[in-house]
Design an enzyme around this catalytic site. Structure first.
Site, PDB file in Angstrom:
ATOM      1  N   SER A 230     -29.352  13.324 138.215  1.00 59.77           N
ATOM      2  CA  SER A 230     -28.882  13.012 137.650  1.00 59.77           C
ATOM      3  C   SER A 230     -27.829  11.805 136.599  1.00 59.77           C
ATOM      4  O   SER A 230     -27.136  12.910 135.857  1.00 59.77           O
ATOM      5  CB  SER A 230     -27.613  12.038 138.721  1.00 59.77           C
ATOM      6  OG  SER A 230     -28.377  12.524 140.385  1.00 59.77           O
ATOM      7  N   LYS A 276     -28.917   6.018 151.501  1.00 58.60           N
ATOM      8  CA  LYS A 276     -28.341   6.496 151.904  1.00 58.60           C
ATOM      9  C   LYS A 276     -27.715   5.919 152.942  1.00 58.60           C
ATOM     10  O   LYS A 276     -26.043   5.776 153.468  1.00 58.60           O
ATOM     11  CB  LYS A 276     -27.963   7.810 151.659  1.00 58.60           C
ATOM     12  CG  LYS A 276     -28.234   8.517 150.652  1.00 58.60           C
ATOM     13  CD  LYS A 276     -28.020   9.878 150.944  1.00 58.60           C
ATOM     14  CE  LYS A 276     -28.072  10.622 151.663  1.00 58.60           C
ATOM     15  NZ  LYS A 276     -28.522  12.479 151.363  1.00 58.60           N
ATOM     16  N   GLY A 342     -32.249  17.194 159.841  1.00 58.54           N
ATOM     17  CA  GLY A 342     -32.654  15.575 159.540  1.00 58.54           C
ATOM     18  C   GLY A 342     -30.982  15.655 158.948  1.00 58.54           C
ATOM     19  O   GLY A 342     -29.880  15.526 159.254  1.00 58.54           O
TER      20      GLY A 342
HETATM   21  P1  ATR Z   1     -34.082  14.353 155.752  1.00 57.27           P
HETATM   22  O1  ATR Z   1     -32.648  15.380 155.908  1.00 57.27           O
HETATM   23  O2  ATR Z   1     -33.102  13.574 156.717  1.00 57.27           O
HETATM   24  O3  ATR Z   1     -34.751  14.223 154.409  1.00 57.27           O
HETATM   25  P2  ATR Z   1     -36.142  15.518 156.980  1.00 57.27           P
HETATM   26  O4  ATR Z   1     -37.587  15.266 157.435  1.00 57.27           O
HETATM   27  O5  ATR Z   1     -36.125  15.944 155.156  1.00 57.27           O
HETATM   28  O6  ATR Z   1     -34.973  14.774 156.887  1.00 57.27           O
HETATM   29  O7  ATR Z   1     -35.422  16.829 158.155  1.00 57.27           O
HETATM   30  C1  ATR Z   1     -36.429  18.250 157.526  1.00 57.27           C
HETATM   31  C2  ATR Z   1     -35.579  18.769 158.704  1.00 57.27           C
HETATM   32  O8  ATR Z   1     -37.098  19.879 158.240  1.00 57.27           O
HETATM   33  C3  ATR Z   1     -36.213  18.711 159.662  1.00 57.27           C
HETATM   34  O9  ATR Z   1     -35.275  19.380 160.651  1.00 57.27           O
HETATM   35  C4  ATR Z   1     -37.461  19.240 159.847  1.00 57.27           C
HETATM   36  O10 ATR Z   1     -37.830  19.615 161.445  1.00 57.27           O
HETATM   37  P3  ATR Z   1     -38.084  18.387 162.418  1.00 57.27           P
HETATM   38  O11 ATR Z   1     -37.467  17.944 162.594  1.00 57.27           O
HETATM   39  O12 ATR Z   1     -38.998  19.554 163.477  1.00 57.27           O
HETATM   40  O13 ATR Z   1     -38.995  17.948 161.905  1.00 57.27           O
HETATM   41  C5  ATR Z   1     -37.259  20.439 159.409  1.00 57.27           C
HETATM   42  N1  ATR Z   1     -38.733  21.193 158.775  1.00 57.27           N
HETATM   43  C6  ATR Z   1     -39.632  20.334 158.007  1.00 57.27           C
HETATM   44  N2  ATR Z   1     -40.796  21.440 157.806  1.00 57.27           N
HETATM   45  C7  ATR Z   1     -40.470  21.815 158.641  1.00 57.27           C
HETATM   46  C8  ATR Z   1     -41.667  23.259 159.185  1.00 57.27           C
HETATM   47  N3  ATR Z   1     -42.453  23.647 158.307  1.00 57.27           N
HETATM   48  N4  ATR Z   1     -40.920  24.259 160.283  1.00 57.27           N
HETATM   49  C9  ATR Z   1     -39.670  23.795 160.693  1.00 57.27           C
HETATM   50  N5  ATR Z   1     -39.005  22.790 160.329  1.00 57.27           N
HETATM   51  C10 ATR Z   1     -39.083  21.764 159.449  1.00 57.27           C
END
Ligand code: ATR
Length: 485
Positions: A230, A276, A342
Protein backbone atom coordinates in the site's frame (compact mmCIF):
# COMPACT_ATOMS: atom_id res chain seq x y z
CA UNK A 1 17.76 17.90 4.75
CA UNK A 2 18.84 14.37 3.95
CA UNK A 3 22.12 13.11 5.39
CA UNK A 4 23.80 9.98 4.05
CA UNK A 5 26.19 8.25 6.45
CA UNK A 6 29.43 7.10 4.82
CA UNK A 7 30.04 3.66 6.27
CA UNK A 8 32.94 2.40 4.15
CA UNK A 9 35.73 0.52 5.92
CA UNK A 10 38.69 2.19 4.20
CA UNK A 11 39.59 5.59 2.80
CA UNK A 12 39.29 4.71 -0.90
CA UNK A 13 35.89 3.11 -0.46
CA UNK A 14 34.79 6.11 1.62
CA UNK A 15 35.82 8.44 -1.21
CA UNK A 16 33.84 6.33 -3.64
CA UNK A 17 30.75 6.36 -1.37
CA UNK A 18 31.02 10.13 -0.97
CA UNK A 19 30.97 10.61 -4.75
CA UNK A 20 27.90 8.41 -5.05
CA UNK A 21 26.14 10.11 -2.13
CA UNK A 22 26.84 13.70 -3.19
CA UNK A 23 24.09 14.07 -5.82
CA UNK A 24 21.52 12.37 -3.57
CA UNK A 25 21.70 14.33 -0.33
CA UNK A 26 22.37 17.69 1.32
CA UNK A 27 25.03 16.64 3.80
CA UNK A 28 27.07 13.53 4.55
CA UNK A 29 28.01 11.99 7.85
CA UNK A 30 31.57 10.72 7.72
CA UNK A 31 31.66 7.78 10.09
CA UNK A 32 35.34 7.93 10.97
CA UNK A 33 34.87 5.09 13.48
CA UNK A 34 34.19 2.70 10.55
CA UNK A 35 37.64 3.30 9.00
CA UNK A 36 40.61 1.75 10.81
CA UNK A 37 43.12 4.47 9.79
CA UNK A 38 41.03 7.37 8.57
CA UNK A 39 42.63 9.99 6.36
CA UNK A 40 40.68 12.64 8.24
CA UNK A 41 42.19 15.66 6.53
CA UNK A 42 42.17 14.16 3.02
CA UNK A 43 38.55 13.04 3.18
CA UNK A 44 37.29 16.30 4.62
CA UNK A 45 39.29 18.67 2.40
CA UNK A 46 38.06 16.96 -0.76
CA UNK A 47 34.41 16.89 0.37
CA UNK A 48 31.94 17.94 -2.32
CA UNK A 49 29.26 18.88 0.23
CA UNK A 50 28.99 19.69 3.95
CA UNK A 51 30.18 17.04 6.40
CA UNK A 52 29.23 15.87 9.85
CA UNK A 53 32.32 14.16 11.29
CA UNK A 54 31.42 11.36 13.69
CA UNK A 55 33.69 8.94 15.49
CA UNK A 56 31.29 6.91 17.54
CA UNK A 57 32.51 4.78 20.48
CA UNK A 58 31.15 1.28 21.12
CA UNK A 59 29.11 2.45 24.11
CA UNK A 60 26.92 4.54 21.77
CA UNK A 61 26.66 1.97 19.00
CA UNK A 62 29.83 2.92 17.10
CA UNK A 63 32.82 0.90 15.91
CA UNK A 64 35.73 2.92 17.30
CA UNK A 65 38.24 0.83 19.22
CA UNK A 66 41.05 2.62 20.99
CA UNK A 67 41.74 5.25 23.57
CA UNK A 68 39.18 7.95 24.27
CA UNK A 69 41.90 10.58 23.87
CA UNK A 70 42.66 9.32 20.34
CA UNK A 71 39.00 9.35 19.44
CA UNK A 72 38.56 12.95 20.56
CA UNK A 73 41.71 13.84 18.71
CA UNK A 74 40.20 12.52 15.48
CA UNK A 75 37.20 14.81 16.05
CA UNK A 76 39.48 17.81 16.71
CA UNK A 77 41.40 17.08 13.49
CA UNK A 78 38.11 16.85 11.59
CA UNK A 79 37.06 20.24 12.91
CA UNK A 80 40.43 21.77 12.08
CA UNK A 81 40.22 20.34 8.54
CA UNK A 82 36.98 22.22 8.01
CA UNK A 83 34.14 19.78 8.84
CA UNK A 84 30.96 21.81 9.12
CA UNK A 85 29.81 19.79 12.13
CA UNK A 86 31.34 17.36 14.56
CA UNK A 87 29.13 14.96 16.45
CA UNK A 88 30.11 14.42 20.05
CA UNK A 89 28.34 12.31 22.64
CA UNK A 90 26.94 13.93 25.78
CA UNK A 91 29.47 12.22 28.05
CA UNK A 92 32.46 13.43 25.97
CA UNK A 93 31.49 16.99 25.28
CA UNK A 94 33.27 18.51 28.30
CA UNK A 95 36.49 16.68 27.58
CA UNK A 96 36.45 17.62 23.91
CA UNK A 97 36.32 21.32 24.73
CA UNK A 98 35.76 23.91 22.04
CA UNK A 99 36.51 23.06 18.44
CA UNK A 100 36.28 25.15 15.27
CA UNK A 101 33.12 23.40 14.03
CA UNK A 102 29.52 23.45 15.08
CA UNK A 103 28.90 20.77 17.69
CA UNK A 104 26.12 18.22 17.45
CA UNK A 105 25.75 16.86 20.96
CA UNK A 106 24.16 13.46 20.74
CA UNK A 107 22.62 10.69 22.78
CA UNK A 108 21.65 7.22 21.56
CA UNK A 109 19.49 4.61 23.23
CA UNK A 110 19.34 1.29 21.38
CA UNK A 111 16.89 -0.27 23.85
CA UNK A 112 13.98 2.13 24.16
CA UNK A 113 12.59 5.63 23.79
CA UNK A 114 12.86 6.66 27.43
CA UNK A 115 10.02 8.35 29.29
CA UNK A 116 12.21 11.30 30.23
CA UNK A 117 13.06 12.37 26.67
CA UNK A 118 12.52 16.00 27.68
CA UNK A 119 15.13 15.80 30.46
CA UNK A 120 17.66 14.17 28.17
CA UNK A 121 17.03 16.91 25.63
CA UNK A 122 17.63 19.50 28.34
CA UNK A 123 20.96 17.94 29.36
CA UNK A 124 22.10 17.92 25.73
CA UNK A 125 21.01 21.52 25.18
CA UNK A 126 22.69 22.74 28.37
CA UNK A 127 26.11 21.78 27.00
CA UNK A 128 25.75 24.70 24.61
CA UNK A 129 25.17 22.34 21.69
CA UNK A 130 24.69 24.00 18.32
CA UNK A 131 22.55 21.00 17.38
CA UNK A 132 20.95 18.46 19.70
CA UNK A 133 20.67 14.89 18.44
CA UNK A 134 18.53 12.21 20.06
CA UNK A 135 18.23 8.75 18.52
CA UNK A 136 16.23 6.21 20.49
CA UNK A 137 14.78 2.81 19.73
CA UNK A 138 11.04 2.74 19.11
CA UNK A 139 9.33 -0.30 20.60
CA UNK A 140 5.90 0.89 19.49
CA UNK A 141 4.55 3.26 16.88
CA UNK A 142 3.51 5.52 19.78
CA UNK A 143 7.15 6.24 20.65
CA UNK A 144 7.45 8.24 17.43
CA UNK A 145 4.80 10.62 18.64
CA UNK A 146 6.86 11.56 21.70
CA UNK A 147 9.81 12.24 19.41
CA UNK A 148 7.62 14.45 17.20
CA UNK A 149 6.44 16.41 20.24
CA UNK A 150 10.03 16.89 21.32
CA UNK A 151 10.99 18.19 17.88
CA UNK A 152 8.11 20.64 17.95
CA UNK A 153 9.12 21.95 21.39
CA UNK A 154 12.85 22.15 20.65
CA UNK A 155 14.55 25.52 21.13
CA UNK A 156 17.47 24.94 18.75
CA UNK A 157 18.25 22.87 15.66
CA UNK A 158 17.46 19.30 16.60
CA UNK A 159 17.81 15.86 15.09
CA UNK A 160 15.25 13.55 16.70
CA UNK A 161 14.79 10.07 15.30
CA UNK A 162 13.46 6.73 16.45
CA UNK A 163 15.43 3.67 15.43
CA UNK A 164 14.19 0.20 14.54
CA UNK A 165 11.33 -0.87 12.27
CA UNK A 166 8.77 0.81 14.51
CA UNK A 167 10.67 4.07 14.20
CA UNK A 168 10.63 4.28 10.40
CA UNK A 169 7.91 6.90 10.34
CA UNK A 170 10.07 9.26 12.39
CA UNK A 171 12.70 9.07 9.66
CA UNK A 172 10.13 9.93 7.00
CA UNK A 173 8.37 12.69 8.93
CA UNK A 174 11.38 14.33 10.61
CA UNK A 175 11.10 17.45 8.47
CA UNK A 176 7.38 17.77 9.03
CA UNK A 177 7.89 18.27 12.75
CA UNK A 178 10.87 20.60 12.42
CA UNK A 179 13.75 18.09 12.60
CA UNK A 180 16.97 19.44 11.11
CA UNK A 181 17.64 16.34 9.04
CA UNK A 182 17.01 12.67 8.55
CA UNK A 183 19.55 9.96 7.82
CA UNK A 184 19.20 7.67 4.81
CA UNK A 185 21.36 4.78 3.67
CA UNK A 186 23.20 5.03 0.37
CA UNK A 187 22.02 1.51 -0.51
CA UNK A 188 20.65 -1.63 1.14
CA UNK A 189 24.10 -2.71 2.30
CA UNK A 190 25.22 0.49 3.99
CA UNK A 191 22.69 1.46 6.66
CA UNK A 192 24.35 2.80 9.80
CA UNK A 193 21.43 2.32 12.18
CA UNK A 194 18.43 -0.01 12.52
CA UNK A 195 15.37 1.04 10.52
CA UNK A 196 17.22 3.42 8.21
CA UNK A 197 15.58 3.59 4.78
CA UNK A 198 17.57 3.87 1.59
CA UNK A 199 17.88 7.33 0.14
CA UNK A 200 16.12 6.08 -2.97
CA UNK A 201 13.05 4.95 -0.99
CA UNK A 202 13.02 8.11 1.06
CA UNK A 203 13.23 10.42 -1.94
CA UNK A 204 11.33 8.56 -4.60
CA UNK A 205 8.62 6.72 -2.69
CA UNK A 206 8.11 9.11 0.23
CA UNK A 207 9.24 12.33 -1.48
CA UNK A 208 10.98 13.41 1.74
CA UNK A 209 11.99 16.82 0.45
CA UNK A 210 8.40 17.66 -0.30
CA UNK A 211 7.10 16.95 3.21
CA UNK A 212 6.30 20.07 5.24
CA UNK A 213 4.02 20.80 8.23
CA UNK A 214 1.19 21.18 5.69
CA UNK A 215 1.59 17.73 4.12
CA UNK A 216 -1.42 15.47 4.64
CA UNK A 217 -0.57 12.15 6.27
CA UNK A 218 -2.26 8.84 5.47
CA UNK A 219 -1.23 5.29 6.21
CA UNK A 220 -1.98 1.63 6.59
CA UNK A 221 -2.74 0.17 10.02
CA UNK A 222 -1.65 -3.46 10.17
CA UNK A 223 0.46 -5.97 12.00
CA UNK A 224 2.75 -7.04 10.43
CA UNK A 225 3.03 -4.20 7.95
CA UNK A 226 6.47 -4.53 6.36
CA UNK A 227 5.19 -6.61 3.41
CA UNK A 228 2.39 -4.16 2.54
CA UNK A 229 2.33 -2.84 -1.02
CA UNK A 230 0.00 0.00 0.00
CA UNK A 231 2.69 2.64 0.73
CA UNK A 232 4.19 2.12 -2.75
CA UNK A 233 0.78 2.30 -4.44
CA UNK A 234 -0.68 5.30 -2.60
CA UNK A 235 2.52 7.34 -2.66
CA UNK A 236 2.85 6.73 -6.41
CA UNK A 237 -0.73 7.94 -6.85
CA UNK A 238 -0.08 11.07 -4.72
CA UNK A 239 2.98 11.78 -6.81
CA UNK A 240 1.14 11.28 -10.09
CA UNK A 241 -1.53 13.80 -9.09
CA UNK A 242 1.06 16.07 -7.49
CA UNK A 243 -0.78 16.03 -4.15
CA UNK A 244 0.91 17.28 -0.99
CA UNK A 245 0.37 14.01 0.86
CA UNK A 246 2.35 11.05 2.11
CA UNK A 247 1.27 7.50 3.01
CA UNK A 248 3.05 5.57 5.76
CA UNK A 249 3.16 2.04 7.16
CA UNK A 250 1.96 1.89 10.78
CA UNK A 251 2.69 -1.35 12.65
CA UNK A 252 0.05 -1.18 15.33
CA UNK A 253 -0.42 -3.45 18.36
CA UNK A 254 -3.26 -1.59 20.04
CA UNK A 255 -5.43 0.17 17.46
CA UNK A 256 -7.54 2.06 19.99
CA UNK A 257 -4.53 3.66 21.67
CA UNK A 258 -3.04 4.34 18.25
CA UNK A 259 -6.05 6.22 16.85
CA UNK A 260 -6.37 8.25 20.05
CA UNK A 261 -2.73 9.30 19.81
CA UNK A 262 -2.57 10.01 16.07
CA UNK A 263 -6.02 11.40 15.39
CA UNK A 264 -4.83 15.00 15.09
CA UNK A 265 -2.02 14.12 12.72
CA UNK A 266 -3.39 11.59 10.23
CA UNK A 267 -6.18 12.28 7.71
CA UNK A 268 -7.01 8.76 6.65
CA UNK A 269 -6.15 5.12 7.09
CA UNK A 270 -6.29 1.85 5.27
CA UNK A 271 -6.95 -0.84 7.87
CA UNK A 272 -6.07 -4.46 7.42
CA UNK A 273 -5.32 -7.71 9.23
CA UNK A 274 -5.72 -8.03 12.20
CA UNK A 275 -7.43 -4.70 12.99
CA UNK A 276 -10.45 -4.58 10.70
CA UNK A 277 -12.99 -5.54 13.36
CA UNK A 278 -11.45 -4.06 16.53
CA UNK A 279 -10.97 -0.67 14.87
CA UNK A 280 -14.76 -0.27 14.63
CA UNK A 281 -14.90 0.55 18.36
CA UNK A 282 -12.66 3.58 17.92
CA UNK A 283 -14.83 5.29 15.28
CA UNK A 284 -16.95 8.36 15.88
CA UNK A 285 -19.14 7.38 12.94
CA UNK A 286 -19.60 4.23 10.90
CA UNK A 287 -20.73 4.01 7.32
CA UNK A 288 -23.77 1.65 7.27
CA UNK A 289 -21.89 -0.78 5.03
CA UNK A 290 -19.36 -1.37 7.84
CA UNK A 291 -22.02 -2.95 10.02
CA UNK A 292 -23.27 -5.05 7.11
CA UNK A 293 -19.78 -6.36 6.35
CA UNK A 294 -18.88 -6.56 10.02
CA UNK A 295 -15.51 -4.92 9.44
CA UNK A 296 -14.01 -1.68 8.21
CA UNK A 297 -11.02 -1.29 5.95
CA UNK A 298 -10.87 2.46 5.48
CA UNK A 299 -10.98 5.43 7.84
CA UNK A 300 -11.58 9.00 6.77
CA UNK A 301 -10.89 11.77 9.26
CA UNK A 302 -13.60 14.35 8.63
CA UNK A 303 -13.76 17.53 10.77
CA UNK A 304 -11.67 15.76 13.42
CA UNK A 305 -14.02 12.76 13.49
CA UNK A 306 -12.96 9.24 12.63
CA UNK A 307 -15.39 7.83 10.08
CA UNK A 308 -15.11 4.07 9.47
CA UNK A 309 -15.90 2.85 5.95
CA UNK A 310 -15.61 -0.37 3.99
CA UNK A 311 -14.70 -0.31 0.31
CA UNK A 312 -13.84 -4.00 -0.04
CA UNK A 313 -17.29 -5.00 -1.23
CA UNK A 314 -17.38 -2.24 -3.83
CA UNK A 315 -13.80 -2.93 -4.96
CA UNK A 316 -14.60 -6.60 -5.52
CA UNK A 317 -17.79 -5.96 -7.44
CA UNK A 318 -16.32 -3.14 -9.56
CA UNK A 319 -13.27 -5.26 -10.35
CA UNK A 320 -15.51 -8.11 -11.47
CA UNK A 321 -17.66 -5.84 -13.64
CA UNK A 322 -14.65 -4.03 -15.13
CA UNK A 323 -12.82 -7.33 -15.66
CA UNK A 324 -15.54 -8.59 -18.01
CA UNK A 325 -16.43 -5.20 -19.48
CA UNK A 326 -19.92 -5.06 -17.96
CA UNK A 327 -21.76 -2.41 -15.97
CA UNK A 328 -23.55 -2.45 -12.61
CA UNK A 329 -26.63 -4.16 -14.08
CA UNK A 330 -24.74 -7.31 -15.09
CA UNK A 331 -25.01 -9.19 -11.80
CA UNK A 332 -28.75 -8.62 -11.28
CA UNK A 333 -30.49 -12.01 -11.24
CA UNK A 334 -27.28 -13.95 -12.04
CA UNK A 335 -26.48 -17.14 -10.14
CA UNK A 336 -23.23 -16.58 -8.29
CA UNK A 337 -21.36 -19.36 -6.50
CA UNK A 338 -19.06 -18.01 -3.81
CA UNK A 339 -16.36 -20.37 -2.53
CA UNK A 340 -15.30 -19.80 1.09
CA UNK A 341 -16.76 -18.34 4.25
CA UNK A 342 -13.92 -16.24 5.65
CA UNK A 343 -13.54 -12.51 6.19
CA UNK A 344 -13.25 -11.58 2.53
CA UNK A 345 -16.32 -13.65 1.64
CA UNK A 346 -18.69 -11.56 3.66
CA UNK A 347 -17.66 -8.28 2.04
CA UNK A 348 -18.05 -9.79 -1.43
CA UNK A 349 -21.46 -11.26 -0.60
CA UNK A 350 -22.64 -7.88 0.68
CA UNK A 351 -21.62 -6.44 -2.69
CA UNK A 352 -23.42 -9.21 -4.57
CA UNK A 353 -26.55 -8.60 -2.52
CA UNK A 354 -26.30 -4.90 -3.35
CA UNK A 355 -26.30 -5.86 -7.05
CA UNK A 356 -29.24 -8.26 -6.50
CA UNK A 357 -27.37 -11.40 -7.56
CA UNK A 358 -28.60 -14.87 -6.50
CA UNK A 359 -25.84 -16.06 -4.18
CA UNK A 360 -24.89 -19.56 -3.02
CA UNK A 361 -22.02 -19.92 -0.54
CA UNK A 362 -19.98 -23.13 -0.53
CA UNK A 363 -17.38 -23.79 2.12
CA UNK A 364 -15.19 -26.65 3.32
CA UNK A 365 -16.62 -26.18 6.81
CA UNK A 366 -20.30 -26.33 5.90
CA UNK A 367 -21.51 -24.82 9.16
CA UNK A 368 -19.65 -21.59 8.43
CA UNK A 369 -21.28 -21.41 5.00
CA UNK A 370 -24.68 -21.99 6.57
CA UNK A 371 -24.26 -19.27 9.19
CA UNK A 372 -23.03 -16.71 6.69
CA UNK A 373 -25.79 -17.61 4.24
CA UNK A 374 -28.52 -17.30 6.86
CA UNK A 375 -27.13 -13.96 7.91
CA UNK A 376 -27.03 -12.61 4.37
CA UNK A 377 -30.13 -14.27 2.95
CA UNK A 378 -28.11 -16.46 0.56
CA UNK A 379 -28.14 -20.19 -0.24
CA UNK A 380 -25.38 -22.50 0.95
CA UNK A 381 -23.73 -25.88 0.32
CA UNK A 382 -20.84 -27.92 1.65
CA UNK A 383 -17.89 -27.55 -0.74
CA UNK A 384 -17.90 -31.30 -1.28
CA UNK A 385 -21.46 -31.20 -2.73
CA UNK A 386 -20.97 -28.86 -5.64
CA UNK A 387 -21.62 -31.28 -8.51
CA UNK A 388 -25.25 -30.37 -8.97
CA UNK A 389 -24.91 -26.61 -8.93
CA UNK A 390 -25.51 -24.42 -11.97
CA UNK A 391 -23.78 -21.06 -11.81
CA UNK A 392 -23.21 -18.08 -14.10
CA UNK A 393 -20.36 -16.72 -11.99
CA UNK A 394 -17.92 -18.46 -9.63
CA UNK A 395 -15.87 -16.42 -7.18
CA UNK A 396 -13.08 -17.96 -5.14
CA UNK A 397 -12.68 -16.08 -1.85
CA UNK A 398 -10.36 -18.61 -0.20
CA UNK A 399 -6.60 -18.60 -0.22
CA UNK A 400 -6.53 -21.92 -2.10
CA UNK A 401 -4.12 -21.62 -5.06
CA UNK A 402 -2.10 -18.85 -3.49
CA UNK A 403 1.69 -18.98 -3.60
CA UNK A 404 3.32 -21.35 -2.63
CA UNK A 405 0.40 -23.80 -3.03
CA UNK A 406 -0.02 -22.96 -6.69
CA UNK A 407 -1.14 -26.46 -7.68
CA UNK A 408 -4.30 -26.27 -5.59
CA UNK A 409 -7.73 -25.50 -7.01
CA UNK A 410 -10.71 -24.70 -4.75
CA UNK A 411 -13.32 -26.46 -6.93
CA UNK A 412 -13.52 -29.51 -9.15
CA UNK A 413 -12.87 -28.31 -12.70
CA UNK A 414 -15.79 -30.38 -14.01
CA UNK A 415 -17.94 -27.54 -12.69
CA UNK A 416 -16.57 -25.13 -15.29
CA UNK A 417 -18.69 -24.41 -18.37
CA UNK A 418 -18.07 -22.35 -21.48
CA UNK A 419 -19.27 -18.76 -21.02
CA UNK A 420 -19.10 -18.74 -17.22
CA UNK A 421 -17.36 -15.88 -15.40
CA UNK A 422 -14.68 -17.12 -13.00
CA UNK A 423 -13.11 -14.75 -10.53
CA UNK A 424 -10.31 -15.34 -8.01
CA UNK A 425 -9.36 -12.99 -5.19
CA UNK A 426 -5.88 -14.51 -5.07
CA UNK A 427 -3.40 -12.26 -6.90
CA UNK A 428 -0.18 -14.10 -6.20
CA UNK A 429 0.12 -15.75 -8.68
CA UNK A 430 -2.01 -13.66 -11.01
CA UNK A 431 -3.07 -16.73 -12.96
CA UNK A 432 -4.10 -19.32 -10.40
CA UNK A 433 -4.78 -22.92 -11.36
CA UNK A 434 -8.51 -22.13 -11.13
CA UNK A 435 -8.18 -19.31 -13.66
CA UNK A 436 -5.98 -21.38 -15.97
CA UNK A 437 -8.55 -24.15 -16.00
CA UNK A 438 -11.34 -21.63 -16.48
CA UNK A 439 -9.60 -20.19 -19.55
CA UNK A 440 -9.15 -23.70 -20.92
CA UNK A 441 -12.92 -24.18 -20.51
CA UNK A 442 -13.58 -20.89 -22.38
CA UNK A 443 -14.80 -19.02 -19.31
CA UNK A 444 -14.26 -15.27 -18.85
CA UNK A 445 -11.72 -14.82 -16.06
CA UNK A 446 -11.06 -12.03 -13.57
CA UNK A 447 -7.89 -12.16 -11.49
CA UNK A 448 -7.40 -10.78 -7.96
CA UNK A 449 -5.28 -7.83 -8.99
CA UNK A 450 -8.21 -5.64 -9.97
CA UNK A 451 -9.89 -6.10 -6.60
CA UNK A 452 -6.71 -5.31 -4.76
CA UNK A 453 -6.00 -2.18 -6.79
CA UNK A 454 -9.60 -0.99 -6.67
CA UNK A 455 -9.59 -1.12 -2.88
CA UNK A 456 -6.67 1.27 -2.88
CA UNK A 457 -8.31 3.35 -5.61
CA UNK A 458 -11.59 3.65 -3.68
CA UNK A 459 -9.73 4.66 -0.54
CA UNK A 460 -7.80 7.25 -2.51
CA UNK A 461 -11.04 8.65 -3.90
CA UNK A 462 -12.64 8.86 -0.45
CA UNK A 463 -9.68 10.71 1.06
CA UNK A 464 -8.71 13.06 -1.73
CA UNK A 465 -11.97 13.41 -3.70
CA UNK A 466 -9.79 12.98 -6.78
CA UNK A 467 -9.91 10.34 -9.50
CA UNK A 468 -7.17 7.76 -8.74
CA UNK A 469 -4.67 6.80 -11.48
CA UNK A 470 -5.83 3.18 -11.64
CA UNK A 471 -3.61 2.17 -14.55
CA UNK A 472 -0.50 3.45 -12.86
CA UNK A 473 -1.47 1.72 -9.62
CA UNK A 474 -2.09 -1.54 -11.49
CA UNK A 475 1.24 -1.40 -13.34
CA UNK A 476 3.04 -0.74 -10.10
CA UNK A 477 1.48 -3.71 -8.31
CA UNK A 478 2.33 -5.93 -11.27
CA UNK A 479 5.93 -4.75 -11.13
CA UNK A 480 6.15 -5.34 -7.38
CA UNK A 481 4.63 -8.81 -7.74
CA UNK A 482 7.05 -9.68 -10.54
CA UNK A 483 10.02 -8.48 -8.51
CA UNK A 484 8.91 -10.70 -5.62
CA UNK A 485 8.32 -13.77 -7.79
P1 ATR B 1 -10.32 -14.74 6.46
O1 ATR B 1 -10.84 -14.71 5.04
O2 ATR B 1 -11.26 -14.24 7.45
O3 ATR B 1 -8.94 -14.23 6.57
P2 ATR B 1 -9.50 -17.34 6.27
O4 ATR B 1 -9.09 -18.29 7.33
O5 ATR B 1 -8.43 -16.84 5.37
O6 ATR B 1 -10.26 -16.22 6.91
O7 ATR B 1 -10.63 -17.98 5.37
C1 ATR B 1 -10.21 -18.80 4.50
C2 ATR B 1 -11.36 -19.44 3.77
O8 ATR B 1 -10.68 -20.31 2.92
C3 ATR B 1 -12.27 -20.26 4.66
O9 ATR B 1 -13.52 -20.29 4.08
C4 ATR B 1 -11.59 -21.63 4.61
O10 ATR B 1 -12.45 -22.72 4.80
P3 ATR B 1 -12.83 -23.21 6.26
O11 ATR B 1 -13.87 -22.31 6.77
O12 ATR B 1 -13.30 -24.61 6.06
O13 ATR B 1 -11.54 -23.17 7.06
C5 ATR B 1 -11.12 -21.64 3.19
N1 ATR B 1 -10.01 -22.57 3.00
C6 ATR B 1 -8.76 -22.41 3.42
N2 ATR B 1 -8.01 -23.46 3.03
C7 ATR B 1 -8.83 -24.30 2.34
C8 ATR B 1 -8.65 -25.53 1.64
N3 ATR B 1 -7.46 -26.12 1.59
N4 ATR B 1 -9.71 -26.04 1.03
C9 ATR B 1 -10.90 -25.45 1.05
N5 ATR B 1 -11.13 -24.28 1.69
C10 ATR B 1 -10.11 -23.70 2.30
Amino acid sequence: MICIPITARDNDAAGEQISRAAPLCDIIELRLDYISRPDVEGLIRSRPLPVIATCRPGREGGLFVGEEADRLDILRRAAAAGAEYIDVELDSVAELGRAPARRIVSHHDFEQTPDDLGNIYQSLAETGADVVKLATKANSVLDNLRMFELLERSDRPTIGLCMGDDGRISRILAGRFGGLLTFAALDDASASAPGQLTVQTLREMYRYERITPKTDIYGVVANPVAHSMSPAIHNAAFRELDLDAVYLPFRVDDPLAFYAAFRHIVKGYSVTIPHKVTSMQAMDELDPKVNEVGALNTIVVRDGKLVGCNVEWLAAIEALEAGIGEDASYLRGRRVLVIGAGGATRAICVGLREREAIVTIANRTAEKARRLAVDLGAGWLPLADLRSIEADVIINTTSVGMHPNVDACPVDVSLLRKGMVVCDIVYNPLETLLLREAKAHECAVVDGLGMFVRQAANQFRLWTKREPPIELMTDLVMRILKSKA
